[in-house]
Scaffold this motif. Sequence first.
Motif, PDB file in Angstrom:
ATOM      1  N   ASP A 109      -7.779  -1.829  -8.162  1.00 37.76           N
ATOM      2  CA  ASP A 109      -8.853  -1.707  -7.181  1.00 37.76           C
ATOM      3  C   ASP A 109      -9.631  -0.425  -7.417  1.00 37.76           C
ATOM      4  O   ASP A 109      -9.040   0.601  -7.771  1.00 37.76           O
ATOM      5  N   THR A 114      -8.506   3.296  -6.606  1.00 37.44           N
ATOM      6  CA  THR A 114      -7.604   3.444  -5.471  1.00 37.44           C
ATOM      7  C   THR A 114      -6.233   2.859  -5.791  1.00 37.44           C
ATOM      8  O   THR A 114      -5.281   3.093  -5.050  1.00 37.44           O
ATOM      9  N   SER A 115      -6.160   2.092  -6.866  1.00 37.05           N
ATOM     10  CA  SER A 115      -4.912   1.536  -7.380  1.00 37.05           C
ATOM     11  C   SER A 115      -5.215   1.066  -8.805  1.00 37.05           C
ATOM     12  O   SER A 115      -6.373   1.082  -9.227  1.00 37.05           O
ATOM     13  N   ASN A 152     -13.270   1.863  -5.855  1.00 37.08           N
ATOM     14  CA  ASN A 152     -14.467   2.036  -5.043  1.00 37.08           C
ATOM     15  C   ASN A 152     -15.612   2.313  -6.007  1.00 37.08           C
ATOM     16  O   ASN A 152     -15.463   3.095  -6.941  1.00 37.08           O
ATOM     17  N   SER A 192       0.802  -1.218   0.000  1.00 34.15           N
ATOM     18  CA  SER A 192       0.000   0.000   0.000  1.00 34.15           C
ATOM     19  C   SER A 192       0.839   1.275   0.000  1.00 34.15           C
ATOM     20  O   SER A 192       0.362   2.315  -0.384  1.00 34.15           O
ATOM     21  N   THR A 216      -2.504   5.389  -9.377  1.00 39.33           N
ATOM     22  CA  THR A 216      -3.787   5.166  -8.720  1.00 39.33           C
ATOM     23  C   THR A 216      -4.882   4.800  -9.716  1.00 39.33           C
ATOM     24  O   THR A 216      -6.029   4.672  -9.325  1.00 39.33           O
ATOM     25  N   THR A 240     -16.733  -2.364  -3.735  1.00 40.43           N
ATOM     26  CA  THR A 240     -15.422  -2.314  -4.371  1.00 40.43           C
ATOM     27  C   THR A 240     -15.378  -3.292  -5.532  1.00 40.43           C
ATOM     28  O   THR A 240     -16.115  -4.273  -5.575  1.00 40.43           O
ATOM     29  N   GLU A 262     -14.202   5.246  -8.431  1.00 42.10           N
ATOM     30  CA  GLU A 262     -12.968   5.932  -8.059  1.00 42.10           C
ATOM     31  C   GLU A 262     -11.877   4.879  -7.879  1.00 42.10           C
ATOM     32  O   GLU A 262     -12.015   3.973  -7.048  1.00 42.10           O
TER      33      GLU A 262
END
Length: 168
Positions: A118, A114-115, A120, A39, A49, A139, A112
């Motif tokens: 991944d 996050t990586s 959301n 992380s 991201t 997710t 959105e």
Amino acid sequence: MVLKRRGGRSRSRIAALAAASVLVAGPVLAGCGSDDGDSAAPATETAATEPDDPAAARAEITENWTTFFDPDTPVAERAELLENGEQMRPALEALLGNQAASAATAKVKGIEFTSPNDANVTYDLLVSGAPAVPDSRGTSVFQEDTWKVSLKTLCGLAQLSGATVPGC
């Protein structure tokens, strides 16, 4: 999610209680999951991201979530769109045994990242076309070259519906 009458409660009251549960449980559920230790990026490099093609990833996530939550989609196809789907097929079948859960659909409202692997997802959970749980949060994970509904999301919905689901 169970939206039938129980003990004199109306559908709207149960839907409101379910929505409140999502708002409380959403941040908790989003915090659950594995931490593979990757992380934090080294200070000298910029952590990516988003995937290489965010527009294509958003389109795939939207399509796969819509298909996954379509009551006409067979369990085998839904399993392909669920993180660790073949292993979690019994959990998926248990959740779909709930009449309201099996009739629910989803409308993706926002994504959105996050990586690169991944995201959301904000979505409305609909029952009979009407929002039962608006602005739900889940997710999506990129697994086996496919954007899938996360196990975290499935287990959160199972918990919300009151269903006992193996593997959650």
